[in-house]
Design an enzyme around this catalytic site. Sequence first.
Site, PDB file in Angstrom:
ATOM      1  N   TYR A   1      58.126 146.289   1.342  1.00 33.88           N
ATOM      2  CA  TYR A   1      59.248 146.700   2.380  1.00 33.88           C
ATOM      3  C   TYR A   1      59.858 145.660   3.265  1.00 33.88           C
ATOM      4  O   TYR A   1      60.873 145.804   3.978  1.00 33.88           O
ATOM      5  CB  TYR A   1      58.467 147.898   3.014  1.00 33.88           C
ATOM      6  CG  TYR A   1      58.379 149.232   2.582  1.00 33.88           C
ATOM      7  CD1 TYR A   1      57.297 149.311   1.663  1.00 33.88           C
ATOM      8  CD2 TYR A   1      59.299 150.168   2.833  1.00 33.88           C
ATOM      9  CE1 TYR A   1      57.086 150.511   0.795  1.00 33.88           C
ATOM     10  CE2 TYR A   1      58.956 151.522   2.289  1.00 33.88           C
ATOM     11  CZ  TYR A   1      57.914 151.622   1.097  1.00 33.88           C
ATOM     12  OH  TYR A   1      57.895 152.655   0.678  1.00 33.88           O
TER      13      TYR A   1
ATOM     14  N   LYS B   1      46.239 147.177  -6.740  1.00 35.30           N
ATOM     15  CA  LYS B   1      46.175 147.065  -8.188  1.00 35.30           C
ATOM     16  C   LYS B   1      46.156 145.644  -8.466  1.00 35.30           C
ATOM     17  O   LYS B   1      47.108 144.934  -8.915  1.00 35.30           O
ATOM     18  CB  LYS B   1      48.009 147.393  -8.535  1.00 35.30           C
ATOM     19  CG  LYS B   1      48.226 147.434 -10.201  1.00 35.30           C
ATOM     20  CD  LYS B   1      47.580 148.477 -11.043  1.00 35.30           C
ATOM     21  CE  LYS B   1      47.867 148.159 -12.386  1.00 35.30           C
ATOM     22  NZ  LYS B   1      46.974 148.761 -13.276  1.00 35.30           N
TER      23      LYS B   1
ATOM     24  N   ASP C   1      46.495 153.180 -10.445  1.00 45.38           N
ATOM     25  CA  ASP C   1      46.675 153.941 -11.424  1.00 45.38           C
ATOM     26  C   ASP C   1      45.505 155.128 -11.796  1.00 45.38           C
ATOM     27  O   ASP C   1      45.835 156.426 -11.740  1.00 45.38           O
ATOM     28  CB  ASP C   1      47.301 153.423 -12.757  1.00 45.38           C
ATOM     29  CG  ASP C   1      46.119 152.389 -13.161  1.00 45.38           C
ATOM     30  OD1 ASP C   1      45.365 151.857 -12.165  1.00 45.38           O
ATOM     31  OD2 ASP C   1      46.271 151.822 -14.312  1.00 45.38           O
TER      32      ASP C   1
ATOM     33  N   ASP D   1      52.922 155.107  -0.017  1.00 50.37           N
ATOM     34  CA  ASP D   1      54.102 155.999   0.131  1.00 50.37           C
ATOM     35  C   ASP D   1      53.924 156.910  -1.325  1.00 50.37           C
ATOM     36  O   ASP D   1      53.781 158.122  -1.043  1.00 50.37           O
ATOM     37  CB  ASP D   1      55.272 154.844  -0.051  1.00 50.37           C
ATOM     38  CG  ASP D   1      56.433 155.910  -0.266  1.00 50.37           C
ATOM     39  OD1 ASP D   1      56.541 156.881   0.500  1.00 50.37           O
ATOM     40  OD2 ASP D   1      57.461 155.654  -1.266  1.00 50.37           O
TER      41      ASP D   1
ATOM     42  N   ASP E   1      52.526 161.431  -1.543  1.00 48.16           N
ATOM     43  CA  ASP E   1      53.180 162.494  -1.939  1.00 48.16           C
ATOM     44  C   ASP E   1      52.373 163.307  -2.861  1.00 48.16           C
ATOM     45  O   ASP E   1      52.412 164.677  -2.777  1.00 48.16           O
ATOM     46  CB  ASP E   1      54.617 162.073  -2.615  1.00 48.16           C
ATOM     47  CG  ASP E   1      55.860 161.843  -1.787  1.00 48.16           C
ATOM     48  OD1 ASP E   1      55.694 161.656  -0.481  1.00 48.16           O
ATOM     49  OD2 ASP E   1      56.788 161.894  -2.144  1.00 48.16           O
TER      50      ASP E   1
HETATM   51  C1  IPM Z   1      57.945 157.892   3.781  1.00 47.89           C
HETATM   52  C2  IPM Z   1      59.213 157.677   3.005  1.00 47.89           C
HETATM   53  C3  IPM Z   1      59.834 156.518   3.388  1.00 47.89           C
HETATM   54  C4  IPM Z   1      58.994 155.359   2.869  1.00 47.89           C
HETATM   55  C5  IPM Z   1      61.267 156.243   3.047  1.00 47.89           C
HETATM   56  C6  IPM Z   1      62.366 157.230   3.759  1.00 47.89           C
HETATM   57  C7  IPM Z   1      61.939 154.777   3.330  1.00 47.89           C
HETATM   58  O1  IPM Z   1      59.306 157.987   1.617  1.00 47.89           O
HETATM   59  O2  IPM Z   1      57.893 157.751   5.048  1.00 47.89           O
HETATM   60  O3  IPM Z   1      57.011 158.131   2.915  1.00 47.89           O
HETATM   61  O4  IPM Z   1      59.169 154.839   1.741  1.00 47.89           O
HETATM   62  O5  IPM Z   1      58.213 154.772   3.705  1.00 47.89           O
HETATM   63 MG    MG Z   2      57.511 158.591   1.241  1.00 47.55          MG
END
Ligand code: IPM
Ligand code: MG
Length: 354
Positions: free
Chosen positions: A138, A189, A221, A245, A249
Site C-alpha cells: 500500500y 507468505k 494460502d 485485507d 473478507d
Molecule cells: C478495506 C478496504 C480498503 C483496503 C480499500 C478500500 C482501499 O478494502 O479497508 O479493507 O484495501 O484496505
Molecule cells: Mg478490504
Amino acid sequence: MSKTHKIAVLAGDGIGPEVVREGLRILDAAQERFGFSTERVEYPFGTDHWLKTEKIFPDAEFAAVQQMDAVLLGAIGDPRAPVGLIERGIIGKLRWELDMYINLRPIKLYDERYCPLKDKGPEDVDMVIVRENTEDAYVHPPVFQHKGTADEIAEQPMRYTRKGTERVIRYAFELAMTRPRRQLTLIDKANAVRAQDLYTRVFAEVALEYPEVKTDHAYIDAACMWMVKNPEWFDVAVTTNLFGDIITDLGAMLQGGMGVAASANLHPGKLSLFEPIHGSMPKAAGKNTANPVATISAVSLMLDYLGEKEAAAAVEGAIADLLRSDRVKGLKAGLHSTSEWGDMVLEQMGALTA
Ligand code: IPM
Ligand code: MG
C-alpha cells in the site's frame, strides 16, 4: 464529570450515509444512558463531493479532523471516480498520514444460522485479526514502464520496516494476553515473499517476551484453508496489510457476511478510525436495504476505544442478543430495512419500546 468526545463523521459514498445514520442513533442512545456526550462534526467528503468540487479531503479539514478523538466512517468508493482515487485520498490518507498502524478486525459469530460452514457454531468462530495498516504493497505508488506497449512492466513493491513490523506484532501479543486462550498465529507468505522473513524473525523475538502466549504460524494460502476448515484453531492472528485485507473478507463471511463485520484503525493513544469493513455498494444507495449492524458494531469499538467501556459492552451485547433472537430473519440486505435494524438494536438496548 461526564466526558465529551469529539467525533468526526465521514459518512462517505453509497450506503455510507444510511448505515452511519443508524450508527449515530445507537450512539445517541448510548450517551443518554451512560451519561457522556459527543461533539460531532460531519464532513461531506466522498465521490459526490469530489464530482461537485474537485476536492477530495482538503488540508484545512484534514487538520481539523486531527484535533478530534475519533473518526466514524461509512464507506468510500464509487465507479464514477477513477479506481482507488477517493479510497486512497480519504481512508488511505487517514490511515497512512495519521499512522493508524493497527487494523483490528474481530470475527465473532453470534449464531450458528449465519455461518456458511457446515457444523460450525459460535464456539468455533471467535477470533481477532490484527492487520498491519501502514506498510506493504500500500505504501509505494505503482510504477509503469512502457505503458500500453507489449513490453509493459508494472511494479509496486511490498515494503516492511522493523519498527512497523514490531509494533503490530507487539500489539497482537498484548491482545492475545487479554483473551482466555492466549493464542497468536502469525500469517505470512515468507516462503515465497522472502522480504517477510522480517515478520518471521521479529515474531520469534517478541514471542520471547510473552512466554504465556501460545504461538503458531500459517502461510496465507494455508490460513485461508484452515479458516474455512477449522476456524476454531484461530484466536488472535497477526498479518501484513494486503493479506489482512484479503483474509478479513473471508472472515467476515464466517461471521455472517459484510453486513456485520466491523473494524478499528488504531494508533493507540491517538486519533483512531472506526468503520464497517464493507464497501459502499453504490447500487443499493438510498434504498434503506443495507444492513447497518457492521457500523453499529464499529460504534461499539469506538466507544471502547474512547474509554466508554460500559456503553461499548451494552451496544455489543445488544447486537449479540438481537442476532441470537428469533426476531432476526437473516442478515442479508433487505430482509430487514436499514432503519428497522436500528430500531431493533435500540429496542434490545431498552432505548425504544417495541
Ligand atoms: C478495506 C478496504 C480498503 C483496503 C480499500 C478500500 C482501499 O478494502 O479497508 O479493507 O484495501 O484496505
Ligand atoms: Mg478490504
